[in-house]
Design a protein around this motif. Structure first.
Motif, PDB file in Angstrom:
ATOM      1  N   VAL A  86      -0.986  10.045  -7.681  1.00  0.00           N
ATOM      2  CA  VAL A  86      -1.546   8.987  -9.106  1.00  0.00           C
ATOM      3  C   VAL A  86      -2.210   8.035  -8.295  1.00  0.00           C
ATOM      4  O   VAL A  86      -1.867   7.171  -7.569  1.00  0.00           O
ATOM      5  N   GLY A  87      -3.129   7.322  -9.747  1.00  0.00           N
ATOM      6  CA  GLY A  87      -3.667   5.936  -9.498  1.00  0.00           C
ATOM      7  C   GLY A  87      -2.595   4.933 -10.057  1.00  0.00           C
ATOM      8  O   GLY A  87      -1.942   5.100 -10.844  1.00  0.00           O
ATOM      9  N   GLY A 147      -3.044   1.866  -9.826  1.00  0.00           N
ATOM     10  CA  GLY A 147      -3.143   0.457 -10.724  1.00  0.00           C
ATOM     11  C   GLY A 147      -3.084   0.949 -11.690  1.00  0.00           C
ATOM     12  O   GLY A 147      -2.787  -0.346 -13.492  1.00  0.00           O
ATOM     13  N   GLY A 148      -1.977   1.699 -12.794  1.00  0.00           N
ATOM     14  CA  GLY A 148      -1.540   1.885 -14.234  1.00  0.00           C
ATOM     15  C   GLY A 148      -2.291   3.323 -14.922  1.00  0.00           C
ATOM     16  O   GLY A 148      -1.406   3.719 -15.356  1.00  0.00           O
ATOM     17  N   ALA A 149      -3.023   3.387 -14.248  1.00  0.00           N
ATOM     18  CA  ALA A 149      -3.457   4.900 -15.276  1.00  0.00           C
ATOM     19  C   ALA A 149      -3.058   5.885 -14.929  1.00  0.00           C
ATOM     20  O   ALA A 149      -2.736   7.512 -15.956  1.00  0.00           O
ATOM     21  N   ALA A 150      -2.700   5.837 -13.737  1.00  0.00           N
ATOM     22  CA  ALA A 150      -1.621   7.352 -12.790  1.00  0.00           C
ATOM     23  C   ALA A 150      -2.199   8.459 -13.416  1.00  0.00           C
ATOM     24  O   ALA A 150      -1.470   9.692 -13.793  1.00  0.00           O
ATOM     25  N   PHE A 151      -3.207   8.268 -12.820  1.00  0.00           N
ATOM     26  CA  PHE A 151      -4.267   9.974 -13.207  1.00  0.00           C
ATOM     27  C   PHE A 151      -3.981  10.943 -11.179  1.00  0.00           C
ATOM     28  O   PHE A 151      -4.163  10.014 -10.812  1.00  0.00           O
ATOM     29  N   PRO A 152      -3.695  11.863 -11.947  1.00  0.00           N
ATOM     30  CA  PRO A 152      -3.471  12.519 -10.564  1.00  0.00           C
ATOM     31  C   PRO A 152      -4.566  12.380  -8.747  1.00  0.00           C
ATOM     32  O   PRO A 152      -5.622  12.956 -10.070  1.00  0.00           O
ATOM     33  N   THR A 153      -4.462  12.352  -8.274  1.00  0.00           N
ATOM     34  CA  THR A 153      -5.086  11.835  -7.712  1.00  0.00           C
ATOM     35  C   THR A 153      -6.155  12.902  -6.620  1.00  0.00           C
ATOM     36  O   THR A 153      -7.630  12.647  -6.105  1.00  0.00           O
ATOM     37  N   VAL A 177      15.024   0.312 -18.338  1.00  0.00           N
ATOM     38  CA  VAL A 177      13.503   1.193 -18.057  1.00  0.00           C
ATOM     39  C   VAL A 177      13.092   1.437 -16.504  1.00  0.00           C
ATOM     40  O   VAL A 177      12.812   0.407 -16.076  1.00  0.00           O
ATOM     41  N   PRO A 178      13.053   1.926 -15.632  1.00  0.00           N
ATOM     42  CA  PRO A 178      12.612   2.790 -14.852  1.00  0.00           C
ATOM     43  C   PRO A 178      10.765   2.566 -14.431  1.00  0.00           C
ATOM     44  O   PRO A 178      10.528   2.619 -14.769  1.00  0.00           O
ATOM     45  N   VAL A 179      11.070   1.415 -13.150  1.00  0.00           N
ATOM     46  CA  VAL A 179       9.804   1.785 -12.428  1.00  0.00           C
ATOM     47  C   VAL A 179       9.151   3.208 -12.393  1.00  0.00           C
ATOM     48  O   VAL A 179       9.829   3.574 -12.047  1.00  0.00           O
ATOM     49  N   VAL A 180       8.128   3.220 -12.228  1.00  0.00           N
ATOM     50  CA  VAL A 180       7.342   4.503 -12.154  1.00  0.00           C
ATOM     51  C   VAL A 180       6.252   3.966 -10.950  1.00  0.00           C
ATOM     52  O   VAL A 180       5.646   2.823 -10.661  1.00  0.00           O
ATOM     53  N   LYS A 181       5.343   5.048 -10.818  1.00  0.00           N
ATOM     54  CA  LYS A 181       4.289   5.061 -10.219  1.00  0.00           C
ATOM     55  C   LYS A 181       3.124   4.357 -10.185  1.00  0.00           C
ATOM     56  O   LYS A 181       2.906   3.794  -8.896  1.00  0.00           O
TER      57      LYS A 181
END
Ligand code: SF4
Ligand code: SF4
Length: 434
Positions: free
Chosen positions: A133-134, A136-142, A340-344
């Motif tokens: 996923v993106g 940079g923060g947006a996490a949209f599926p690449t 809280v966990p780190v995500v992508k």
């Protein structure tokens, strides 16, 4: 060297000195990782493992059949101890796979594929299989972003990293320039773009040099050196600076034939295509005036921020910070808990002392119009916030709330400390619920 930029925006102090020269470090593994089944825009994944299962690093643990979604993977060798809702960085409870980390970790073995002959479909398939996923923060599926319904002629790699304090993309540029450029070329190939541009701010001269050294003599690839101005890394502002093209309000970069991808995403694309390596770890920055030992670290997805802070020396002088933010200081999320966990999409953990925070009450709008003068999207943040505050979300939307990309500039310049971004988020939520 001509320096490019966009209209409006703000020159912010960048506070990158304490980490920009620090090499990416590894940290000790935690006792458990918590891996949310939704870390992306789109449909949540369903767990494909059960409590008690032994899992291996890189093993798929959550998946979805939806087109807009991204699989999630074990980031350690270990045993699944729970599949249950856990708090994420927004404060929401998200179904998560909890893995107890095995004492002995085996070195994962990856394939080594020839990437030179991969077709666009091969590249997209590898990206989907790796759950990218993106970053940079947006996490949209690449893979979805790289399946454009319109022709694309330019790919821009967003290497701006315009938020203060963050330096993880900068370090990736310097330390992994070859992987970055190879990944960027794969992205350009996937969408059949003829031009590849790396957009980098002038405050990363070693990053600029590292990329230039990789692309020397190549046609159709260039570095667009941009001013150090916030939000230079926002898609529409970067596209304008790098190409002069203007994305119309309410439209996506595709409208002007451009796809933008982040530095970390490009490296993940390279690793997925070449080695079949899924996205289960990332580089992030730990910084802020309340951090004992600021730096850039590579961590398994699912590691709690508490563990990472501990591994980076804890709080400066042992003093609890006044505020903990996940992401950048302008667009990140303030945290009320550290488990809280780190995500992508997590690019930073920022620790701020009480002294650094200018805390003041929210006051009524004094109609100074500073927010209007600085908004890079030419919106009326004052009118958006006044309507949203009264629950008039349709009117807030008419004033352009849906075009706001939450850069936080209006909040930064507002003398009344108005919670404009929060009111924009409330508006978006209300509109989405309709
Ligand atoms: S209204 Fe949105 S886009 Fe405009 S300055 Fe505020 S946060 Fe940024
Ligand atoms: S900056 Fe704040 S006080 Fe000034 S017009 Fe905008 S919302 Fe109102």
């Amino acid at each position: 060297m001509s320096v490019k930029t966009f209209n409006r925006g703000l020159f912010l102090p960048h506070y990158k000195e304490s980490t920009e020269d620090k090499a990416i470090a590894n940290i000790a593994l935690p006792g458990e990782v918590v891996i949310p089944l939704q870390q992306h825009i789109g449909a949540p994944c369903k767990a494909v493992v059960s409590v008690g299962d032994k899992v291996k690093i890189g093993q798929k643990i959550g998946d979805s059949e939806a087109f807009v979604s991204a699989a999630v993977f074990a980031s350690v060798d270990g045993t699944v101890t729970a599949i249950e809702p856990r708090s994420n960085f927004t404060g929401a409870d998200v179904e998560s796979v909890v893995i107890e980390v095995a004492e002995k970790q085996e070195e994962p073995s990856w394939s080594d594929r020839d990437i030179s002959n991969m077709s666009g479909d091969d590249i997209r398939a590898a990206i989907k299989e790796a759950g990218i996923v993106g970053m940079g923060g947006a996490a949209f599926p690449t893979n979805v972003k790289l399946s454009p319904p319109k022709p694309v002629d330019v790919v821009i790699i967003n290497a701006s990293e315009c938020e203060p304090f963050l330096t993880c993309d900068h370090r990736v540029m310097v330390e992994m320039a070859e992987e970055l450029v190879l990944g960027a070329k794969l992205i350009a190939k996937a969408v059949d773009a003829q031009q590849l541009i790396f957009g980098v701010e002038t405050n990363k001269p070693d990053g600029i040099e590292a990329i230039k050294a990789q692309i020397e003599g190549e046609e159709g690839i260039e570095v667009a050196v941009t001013d150090v101005k916030y939000p230079q890394g926002a898609e529409k502002q970067l596209i304008y600076a790098a190409t002069g093209r203007e994305v119309p309000p309410g439209k996506l970069p595709l409208e002007v034939g451009v796809v933008v991808q982040n530095v970390g995403t490009a490296v993940a694309v390279y690793e997925a295509c070449r080695f079949g390596k899924p996205l289960y770890e990332r580089v992030l920055t730990v910084s802020g005036d309340a951090a004992a030992n600021p730096g850039n670290v590579k961590v398994p997805i699912g590691t709690t921020i508490e563990h990472i802070i501990e591994q980076c020396g804890g709080f400066k002088d042992g003093k609890e910070p006044g505020k903990v933010v996940l992401g950048g200081p302008m667009t990140g999320f303030a945290q009320t808990r550290l488990d809280v966990p780190v995500v992508k999409g997590t690019s930073g953990i920022l620790l701020f002392s009480e002294e650094m925070l200018v805390m003041s009450e929210h006051m009524p709008c004094v109609r100074c119009s500073r927010c209007v003068d600085h908004c890079p999207m030419y919106l009326y943040p004052n009118s958006i916030s006044m309507n949203a505050e009264k629950g008039l979300y349709d009117q807030a939307a008419e004033w352009g709330a849906m075009d706001c990309f939450e850069c936080g500039i209006c909040v930064y310049v507002c003398p009344s400390n108005r919670p404009i971004v929060q009111l924009v988020r409330d508006t978006k939520k209300a509109q989405a619920a309709k």
